[in-house]
Scaffold this active site. Structure first.
Site, PDB file in Angstrom:
ATOM      1  N   GLY A 222       4.289 -39.420  26.325  1.00  6.32           N
ATOM      2  CA  GLY A 222       5.344 -39.864  24.931  1.00  6.32           C
ATOM      3  C   GLY A 222       4.763 -40.184  23.937  1.00  6.32           C
TER       4      GLY A 222
ATOM      5  N   GLU B  62       3.108 -37.744  22.474  1.00  4.34           N
ATOM      6  CA  GLU B  62       4.550 -37.306  21.189  1.00  4.34           C
ATOM      7  C   GLU B  62       5.479 -37.107  20.371  1.00  4.34           C
ATOM      8  OE1 GLU B  62       4.978 -34.124  25.594  1.00  4.34           O
ATOM      9  OE2 GLU B  62       6.212 -36.748  26.267  1.00  4.34           O
TER      10      GLU B  62
ATOM     11  N   ALA C 214       6.105 -43.150  28.493  1.00  3.95           N
ATOM     12  CA  ALA C 214       7.289 -43.636  28.776  1.00  3.95           C
ATOM     13  C   ALA C 214       7.098 -44.526  29.838  1.00  3.95           C
ATOM     14  CB  ALA C 214       7.808 -41.896  28.607  1.00  3.95           C
TER      15      ALA C 214
ATOM     16  N   GLU D 232       0.556 -36.798  31.605  1.00  6.78           N
ATOM     17  CA  GLU D 232       1.415 -37.010  32.880  1.00  6.78           C
ATOM     18  C   GLU D 232       0.891 -36.866  34.115  1.00  6.78           C
ATOM     19  OE1 GLU D 232       1.151 -36.152  29.702  1.00  6.78           O
ATOM     20  OE2 GLU D 232       3.020 -36.622  29.123  1.00  6.78           O
TER      21      GLU D 232
HETATM   22  N1  DAK Z   1       4.507 -47.593  31.481  1.00  5.44           N
HETATM   23  C1  DAK Z   1       4.649 -49.003  32.202  1.00  5.44           C
HETATM   24  N2  DAK Z   1       3.853 -49.380  31.503  1.00  5.44           N
HETATM   25  C2  DAK Z   1       2.404 -49.048  31.321  1.00  5.44           C
HETATM   26  C3  DAK Z   1       2.698 -48.427  30.773  1.00  5.44           C
HETATM   27  C4  DAK Z   1       3.320 -46.817  31.193  1.00  5.44           C
HETATM   28  N3  DAK Z   1       2.959 -45.605  30.598  1.00  5.44           N
HETATM   29  N4  DAK Z   1       0.861 -47.407  30.503  1.00  5.44           N
HETATM   30  C5  DAK Z   1       0.563 -49.253  30.511  1.00  5.44           C
HETATM   31  N5  DAK Z   1       1.614 -50.170  30.751  1.00  5.44           N
HETATM   32  C6  DAK Z   1       1.408 -51.531  31.161  1.00  5.44           C
HETATM   33  C7  DAK Z   1       0.554 -51.280  32.504  1.00  5.44           C
HETATM   34  O1  DAK Z   1       1.596 -51.839  33.929  1.00  5.44           O
HETATM   35  C8  DAK Z   1      -0.171 -53.333  32.301  1.00  5.44           C
HETATM   36  O2  DAK Z   1       1.005 -53.402  33.530  1.00  5.44           O
HETATM   37  P1  DAK Z   1       0.817 -55.537  34.018  1.00  5.44           P
HETATM   38  O3  DAK Z   1       0.063 -54.388  35.238  1.00  5.44           O
HETATM   39  O4  DAK Z   1      -0.090 -55.811  32.790  1.00  5.44           O
HETATM   40  O5  DAK Z   1       2.476 -55.832  34.521  1.00  5.44           O
HETATM   41  C9  DAK Z   1       0.164 -53.255  30.876  1.00  5.44           C
HETATM   42  O6  DAK Z   1       0.505 -51.762  29.785  1.00  5.44           O
HETATM   43  C10 DAK Z   1      -1.530 -52.976  30.311  1.00  5.44           C
HETATM   44  O7  DAK Z   1      -2.411 -51.623  30.922  1.00  5.44           O
HETATM   45  P2  DAK Z   1      -3.342 -52.177  32.025  1.00  5.44           P
HETATM   46  O8  DAK Z   1      -3.323 -52.891  32.068  1.00  5.44           O
HETATM   47  O9  DAK Z   1      -3.621 -50.269  32.687  1.00  5.44           O
HETATM   48  O10 DAK Z   1      -4.750 -52.055  30.386  1.00  5.44           O
HETATM   49  P3  DAK Z   1      -5.868 -50.611  30.197  1.00  5.44           P
HETATM   50  O11 DAK Z   1      -6.467 -51.365  29.606  1.00  5.44           O
HETATM   51  O12 DAK Z   1      -6.903 -50.968  31.750  1.00  5.44           O
HETATM   52  O13 DAK Z   1      -5.650 -49.346  30.576  1.00  5.44           O
HETATM   53  C11 DAK Z   1      -3.873 -47.247  29.702  1.00  5.44           C
HETATM   54  C12 DAK Z   1      -4.727 -49.035  29.246  1.00  5.44           C
HETATM   55  C13 DAK Z   1      -3.086 -46.641  28.295  1.00  5.44           C
HETATM   56  C14 DAK Z   1      -5.313 -46.261  29.857  1.00  5.44           C
HETATM   57  C15 DAK Z   1      -3.280 -47.905  30.939  1.00  5.44           C
HETATM   58  O14 DAK Z   1      -2.395 -48.174  31.114  1.00  5.44           O
HETATM   59  C16 DAK Z   1      -3.020 -46.123  31.902  1.00  5.44           C
HETATM   60  O15 DAK Z   1      -2.922 -45.249  31.933  1.00  5.44           O
HETATM   61  N6  DAK Z   1      -1.349 -46.034  31.080  1.00  5.44           N
HETATM   62  C17 DAK Z   1      -0.642 -44.920  31.543  1.00  5.44           C
HETATM   63  C18 DAK Z   1      -0.491 -43.891  30.718  1.00  5.44           C
HETATM   64  C19 DAK Z   1       0.323 -42.650  31.055  1.00  5.44           C
HETATM   65  O16 DAK Z   1       0.409 -41.947  32.556  1.00  5.44           O
HETATM   66  N7  DAK Z   1       0.890 -42.127  30.024  1.00  5.44           N
HETATM   67  C20 DAK Z   1       1.648 -40.836  30.126  1.00  5.44           C
HETATM   68  C21 DAK Z   1       3.684 -41.973  31.074  1.00  5.44           C
HETATM   69  S1  DAK Z   1       4.468 -40.635  31.161  1.00  5.44           S
HETATM   70  C22 DAK Z   1      10.755 -37.500  28.043  1.00  5.44           C
HETATM   71  C23 DAK Z   1      10.188 -38.186  27.029  1.00  5.44           C
HETATM   72  C24 DAK Z   1       8.440 -37.954  27.418  1.00  5.44           C
HETATM   73  C25 DAK Z   1       8.075 -38.411  28.579  1.00  5.44           C
HETATM   74  C26 DAK Z   1       8.705 -38.051  29.482  1.00  5.44           C
HETATM   75  C27 DAK Z   1      10.033 -37.326  29.468  1.00  5.44           C
HETATM   76  N8  DAK Z   1      11.970 -36.868  28.426  1.00  5.44           N
HETATM   77  C28 DAK Z   1      12.754 -36.516  26.508  1.00  5.44           C
HETATM   78  C29 DAK Z   1      12.849 -36.365  29.221  1.00  5.44           C
HETATM   79  C30 DAK Z   1       6.418 -38.977  28.941  1.00  5.44           C
HETATM   80  C31 DAK Z   1       6.686 -39.292  29.526  1.00  5.44           C
HETATM   81  C32 DAK Z   1       4.843 -39.513  29.428  1.00  5.44           C
HETATM   82  O17 DAK Z   1       4.775 -40.637  29.223  1.00  5.44           O
END
Ligand code: DAK
Length: 259
Positions: A110, A113, A67, A133
């Site tokens: 997400g 998921e 997400a 998360e």
């Molecule tokens: N959200 C927003 N932007 C993201 C992102 C994300 N999840 N993942 C990557 N990006 C963006 C980065 O910010 C970056 O943007 P700029 O800084 O260039 O503007 C760009 O994508 C490239 O990412 P990186 O520079 O970080 O690339 P790397 O290769 O260095 O790293 C990575 C890739 C995937 C390891 C890293 O980006 C990362 O850790 N991303 C976050 C992964 C994460 O924590 N995912 C879980 C998020 S929480 C719900 C339903 C679902 C959910 C919640 C509620 N309901 C029904 C209510 C789900 C929650 C989640 O998924």
């Protein structure tokens, strides 16, 4: 079917629709608009008679990295309650036609998921699955503690959810999360191959069978068996059942029409 954050081709191949998540710069982070578009596209494809199987994919680098954290960062619990994204996610789960996730690169949070909400997963060798998360101070909210646990067992799911570690495509296959792993160059072709196989079957029998397999996740054994029995009877109300059985007896290939 014109959307901004997804590309939809209802006729990617015969009877097969393709949805591509299309926010490559953000690694296909699932913001509210993208999820809404996905829900609308799935609902429209579900209503198109010529579509028999749907593939959801991203790009080689990312299926979806979760997400959109930037969009969620400032929200409080009541904001989330009011947005009620769960309704959107539920709608995806309710899609009647089979959905295959063709996953390459990151399928995180997400994104993982979403892949698990689909019916089958074809992974490229570069796919990485995770529920990270916990690393940003929250926990999975769209099935990550439930579907993942059912798919890979308590010990594996617990470790992934509590540490946020990623697993490789190969590990995911060993644990039973994905159907198969293929080289990156052919993961979409492999998904299409599987979709084509499914599209040859009776759409009615496919729909009832999908419902029945899903019921196994939501009910006890007796209730599930009862549900299966009713759906089994129901297949005998279709012309496709006659066609399928006639074709067997006449030693020819069946042609299913969905009637
Ligand atoms: N959200 C927003 N932007 C993201 C992102 C994300 N999840 N993942 C990557 N990006 C963006 C980065 O910010 C970056 O943007 P700029 O800084 O260039 O503007 C760009 O994508 C490239 O990412 P990186 O520079 O970080 O690339 P790397 O290769 O260095 O790293 C990575 C890739 C995937 C390891 C890293 O980006 C990362 O850790 N991303 C976050 C992964 C994460 O924590 N995912 C879980 C998020 S929480 C719900 C339903 C679902 C959910 C919640 C509620 N309901 C029904 C209510 C789900 C929650 C989640 O998924």
């Amino acid at each position: 079917m014109n959307f901004e954050l997804i590309l939809v081709n209802p006729a990617y191949a015969a009877h097969i629709a393709l949805i591509q998540l299309n926010r490559p710069k953000e690694l296909n982070a699932l913001n509210l608009q993208l999820m809404l578009e996905l829900k609308q596209a799935l609902s429209q494809l579900d209503d198109l008679e010529e579509v028999r199987c749907i593939i959801i994919t991203g790009n080689q680098q990312a299926f979806a990295a979760g997400a959109d954290i930037k969009q969620m960062e400032s929200k409080n619990a009541i904001d989330l309650l009011k947005i009620d994204q769960f309704e959107t996610w539920d709608q995806i789960r309710k899609t009647k036609k089979p959905i295959i996730a063709a996953v390459s690169g990151f399928a995180l949070g997400g994104g993982c998921e979403l892949a698990m909400t689909c019916d089958m997963i074809i992974a490229s060798e570069s796919a990485k699955f995770g529920q990270p998360e916990i690393k940003i101070g929250i926990m999975p909210g769209a099935g990550g503690t439930q579907r993942l646990t059912r798919a890979i067992g308590k010990a594996n799911a617990m470790e992934m959810v509590l540490t946020g570690k990623f697993i490789s495509a190969e590990e995911a296959q060993r644990m039973g999360l994905v159907n198969r792993v293929v080289p990156e160059e052919i993961y979409l072709d492999e998904a299409v191959k599987l979709a084509k196989e499914i599209a040859l079957m009776s759409p009615i029998a496919i729909r009832l069978a999908k419902e029945s397999v899903n019921k196994a996740f939501e009910s006890g054994l007796q209730e599930g068996l009862y549900f299966e029995r009713k759906n089994f009877y129901m297949t005998f109300a279709s012309e496709d059942q006659k066609e399928g059985m006639n074709a067997f007896v006449e030693k020819r290939k069946p042609i299913f029409t969905g009637k």
